[in-house]
Design an enzyme around this catalytic site. Structure first.
Site, PDB file in Angstrom:
ATOM      1  N   GLU A 127       6.338  -5.248  13.828  1.00  0.00           N
ATOM      2  CA  GLU A 127       7.137  -4.035  13.944  1.00  0.00           C
ATOM      3  C   GLU A 127       7.957  -4.017  15.237  1.00  0.00           C
ATOM      4  O   GLU A 127       9.071  -3.487  15.262  1.00  0.00           O
ATOM      5  CB  GLU A 127       6.230  -2.808  13.859  1.00  0.00           C
ATOM      6  CG  GLU A 127       6.916  -1.590  13.295  1.00  0.00           C
ATOM      7  CD  GLU A 127       5.936  -0.553  12.791  1.00  0.00           C
ATOM      8  OE1 GLU A 127       5.914  -0.298  11.580  1.00  0.00           O
ATOM      9  OE2 GLU A 127       5.180   0.008  13.617  1.00  0.00           O
TER      10      GLU A 127
ATOM     11  N   ASN B  91       0.825  -1.212   0.000  1.00  0.00           N
ATOM     12  CA  ASN B  91       0.000   0.000   0.000  1.00  0.00           C
ATOM     13  C   ASN B  91       0.859   1.262   0.000  1.00  0.00           C
ATOM     14  O   ASN B  91       0.671   2.176   0.800  1.00  0.00           O
ATOM     15  CB  ASN B  91      -0.965   0.003   1.187  1.00  0.00           C
ATOM     16  CG  ASN B  91      -0.274  -0.142   2.526  1.00  0.00           C
ATOM     17  OD1 ASN B  91       0.691  -0.871   2.658  1.00  0.00           O
ATOM     18  ND2 ASN B  91      -0.787   0.554   3.526  1.00  0.00           N
TER      19      ASN B  91
END
Length: 311
Positions: free
Chosen positions: A266, A178
């Site tokens: 993350e 994205n």
């Protein structure tokens, strides 16, 4: 879980052998790198952090001389790799603008192999012919155990790096689908280990960074420690360095599962870079979240990062 542990041990031994074989390559690569002072001038951007405590450059617009870098890297006859995962509904809605923009702005003038990981057959969007660019569409097996997207991503990526990518490219980047390239993402980004600064957390106090704070997790970073908060949207470097991250990530995830805890991709990434300092950091210009107002420190957005419902 015991069987998983044995498999992990065997995989670790094989992987360590690969890393030992790669040490000479990495050492030679680092020796051949263009001296930082030839192309990087941190004094040109006094408004931002341009050098880390471990002397790695932070790449902002204005700090680098791309012409000097181009002259150097064109002599090296290098090939770049760009990996993206486009599964399920991501196939058309997000992949098309990603590839269209990447074919224009990602490493123009160099050989690039695009590795497109999909979960079904895919027809590539129509793009102008570029003899320097090639595309490999790699189908990911649809297995029920892939309930965790990032676990699937790193498992598949590790497999392909080991089997063929490491023989095909000199540098490899892995990016979220994205994203849309808006300006040149060039050779100023190349290094042994490349991390992307998080667009939001870069401008926040380090005491507030959302590291994993539970001591029981393999992603744990104690309060008072940590350097920056890195974004998971981009990771790069030489193939063996990216492979090392995938191995450490998978090892940490399995360890947490065995201990009854879990964390996020993350946070595992940030633990990895806390222990294994990146040799180059990309400023938020290289992955700017379009939902944020652009601060004066960001001169040019190189890559725009969109929420998954905005494309």
């Amino acid at each position: 879980m015991k069987a998983k542990g044995r498999i992990l041990l065997l995989t670790s031994c094989l992987f360590l052998l690969l890393l030992l074989l790669a040490k000479i390559h990495l050492r030679n690569h680092q020796e051949e790198e263009l001296p930082l002072s030839d192309w990087f001038d941190p004094r040109r951007r006094l408004d931002v952090i341009t050098t880390t405590d471990w002397l790695a450059p932070v790449i902002w617009e204005g700090t680098f001389d791309r012409k000097v870098l181009e002259k150097y890297y064109h002599k090296q006859n290098i090939t770049m790799g760009l990996t993206v995962f486009a599964v399920s509904s991501f196939n058309g809605q997000y992949l098309d603008p990603f590839l269209q923009s990447a074919s224009k702005f990602f490493m123009p003038g160099y050989r690039v192999i695009f590795y497109i990981m999909v979960d079904k057959s895919l027809k590539l969007p129509e793009m102008g012919h570029n003899p320097l660019q090639s595309f490999q569409v790699l189908v990911v097996s649809q297995e029920r155990q892939w309930s965790d997207f990032d676990l699937m991503r790193m498992t598949v990526l590790s497999k392909h790096i080991r089997e063929h990518i490491r023989f095909e490219v000199d540098f490899l980047f892995v990016m979220s689908v994205n994203m849309v390239f808006q300006n040149v993402f060039g050779v100023e980004t190349l290094s042994t280990s490349v991390a992307q600064l998080h667009a939001w957390w870069y401008f926040r106090k380090t005491t507030h960074l959302p590291y994993e704070r539970r001591p029981t997790s393999a992603a744990y970073i104690p309060f008072g420690l940590g350097d920056f908060y890195y974004a998971g949207a981009i990771i790069g470097g030489v193939p063996f360095q990216v492979l090392d991250f995938t191995h450490q990530y998978l090892k940490s995830v399995i360890l947490d599962i065995e201990n009854g805890v879990n964390s996020t991709y993350e946070k595992y990434l940030n633990k990895y870079f806390f222990l294994n300092k990146p040799t180059k950091l990309l400023s938020p210009e290289y992955s700017w979240d379009q939902t944020f107002n652009i601060p004066q420190q960001v001169h040019y957005v190189k890559v725009a990062h969109y929420p998954t419902d905005d494309l």
